[in-house]
Structure formats: C-alpha cells, structure tokens
Design an enzyme around this catalytic site. Structure first.
Site, short mmCIF file in Angstrom:
data_model
loop_
_atom_site.label_atom_id
_atom_site.label_comp_id
_atom_site.label_asym_id
_atom_site.label_seq_id
_atom_site.Cartn_x
_atom_site.Cartn_y
_atom_site.Cartn_z
N SER A 17 -53.76 -9.72 -20.21
CA SER A 17 -53.79 -8.27 -19.96
C SER A 17 -54.07 -7.64 -21.14
CB SER A 17 -52.45 -8.01 -18.95
OG SER A 17 -52.53 -6.87 -18.56
N ASP A 50 -57.00 -9.50 -8.30
CA ASP A 50 -56.39 -8.79 -9.25
C ASP A 50 -56.57 -7.23 -8.77
OD1 ASP A 50 -55.75 -7.60 -11.72
OD2 ASP A 50 -56.43 -9.03 -12.83
N HIS A 57 -53.08 -10.55 -10.81
CA HIS A 57 -53.05 -10.33 -12.07
C HIS A 57 -52.20 -11.02 -12.92
CE1 HIS A 57 -54.14 -7.68 -15.37
NE2 HIS A 57 -52.98 -7.38 -15.88
#
Length: 206
Positions: free
Chosen positions: A108, A158, A189
């Site tokens: 991320s 996501d 995610h």
C-alpha cells in the site's frame, strides 16, 4: 535478533542467516511501523536480511512514508522528498550493516514509496515487490531501470487502487526498462495467501 542503529528512520534490522537471498527492505502501509512486515519478510525469504524502517510522516497519528492531500491524492513534492530520504537511509543502512542493495517489499503506502524510490533513485534498490501499489507521481522523470525486476500484485476488487492507475504505473516502469511481472488477483486491498506464495516464488527465482 533484530538490531537498531541510529539512522534517519526508526527501523528494525534482522541479520541474514543464509546466503542465497538478497536483503529485503520492508515498507509498511498506513498506520504500520517497523515491526509490521517482519513476519512477512521472513515468510517470503527465509534466512534473508530484513531492513524495516518506519515511515517518517504522521497522518492523524498514523505513520506513513509521505503526505497525501486526500484518499488517493498524493503530495508529490513530499513524495519526492521522502523517496530521496528513504534512498539515503538505504545507503546508510547498507554501510552500517554490510548488506547489498535490497529488494523492496512494500504494501500500500509502502509500495507507493518503493515505486517512487525506484523511479527517482533506481540504484538504491535491486528490485521491488509492489503489493497494492498506485502511481506515486503523475509525471515522473525518465529513469534508467535497465532490467530491474519488478513484481506487482494488484487486487481485482481493490476499492482504493483504480485498475487504470496501476496499469499506468506498470507501463511507466516497463518504458523505463524494468522487467515487470504484473498480476491481478481475486482480492481486495488486503493481502492474501496467494500474494505470499507468488511473491515467495518470484523472490526465490532472483
């Protein structure tokens, strides 16, 4: 046993116990810290040296690697500043711990700073595993990646990362000469066991 030296980023370092794997630079997501990805690093490359810094920017008390203006909208001036700071940290850590250029494994926000570092300071890293990355810069300068290997793992469901955005990042890296393996998994995610299995196999083939 993890070791800590007084470098620019608070961090953990786990020395290598084997010789076959390159060191890993572990870069956490928003709200993580230098401890978060150590178990992932050990699972991906058993015996490899692990270097895990904490992001130096706080957002509502949560560590990040660079500032953002809104969800998915990055402060690109800060992206550039923090990517260069991270590259400097890696250079200092290599000297302090006697390790080779690491492969960055970022999740991320950590994947985004890894991508930015690869684009801005490509010699700092020997490769990257980008887990749920977005394009960190809208118009990055041309980089000479000269065959640097990049694994990108995206989630088909996501809600944070638009498919067009991550596709643009993959295209940018390829245009700069990187060897990019971009796979989209049936995931959101968060990371899945498939991410771990694919990344482990990719790292073992380096």
């Amino acid at each position: 046993m993890a070791v800590v030296h007084a470098l620019s980023h608070a961090h953990r370092f786990v020395p290598a116990t084997g010789r076959d794997s390159p060191p890993l630079l572990l870069l956490h997501g928003t709200g993580g810290d230098e401890n978060d990805l150590l178990p992932l690093g050990a699972a991906l490359a058993p015996g490899a040296a692990l270097l895990s810094p904490r992001g130096g920017v706080l957002e509502n008390g949560m560590p990040r690697f660079f500032r953002r203006l809104a969800e998915g909208v990055f402060d690109e001036d800060d992206v550039r500043l923090q990517a260069n700071r991270l590259a400097d940290f890696v250079e200092d850590a290599r000297e302090a711990y006697g390790i080779a250029a690491p492969v960055a494994v970022g999740f991320s926000n950590g994947a985004n700073i890894a991508a930015a570092t690869l684009l801005l300071r490509p010699r700092a890293l020997s490769g990257t595993v980008l887990l749920r990355a977005m394009s960190p810069l809208k118009a990055p300068p041309p980089a000479r990646l000269d065959g640097t290997r990049v694994l990108m793992l995206s989630g088909a469901f996501d809600p944070i990362v638009p498919a067009a955005d991550v596709g643009g990042l993959a295209a940018t890296l390829k245009a700069d000469g990187a060897v990019v393996d971009h796979q989209t998994l049936p995931a959101a995610h968060g990371l899945t066991q498939a991410d771990v299995q694919i990344a482990k196999a990719w790292l073992s083939a380096l």
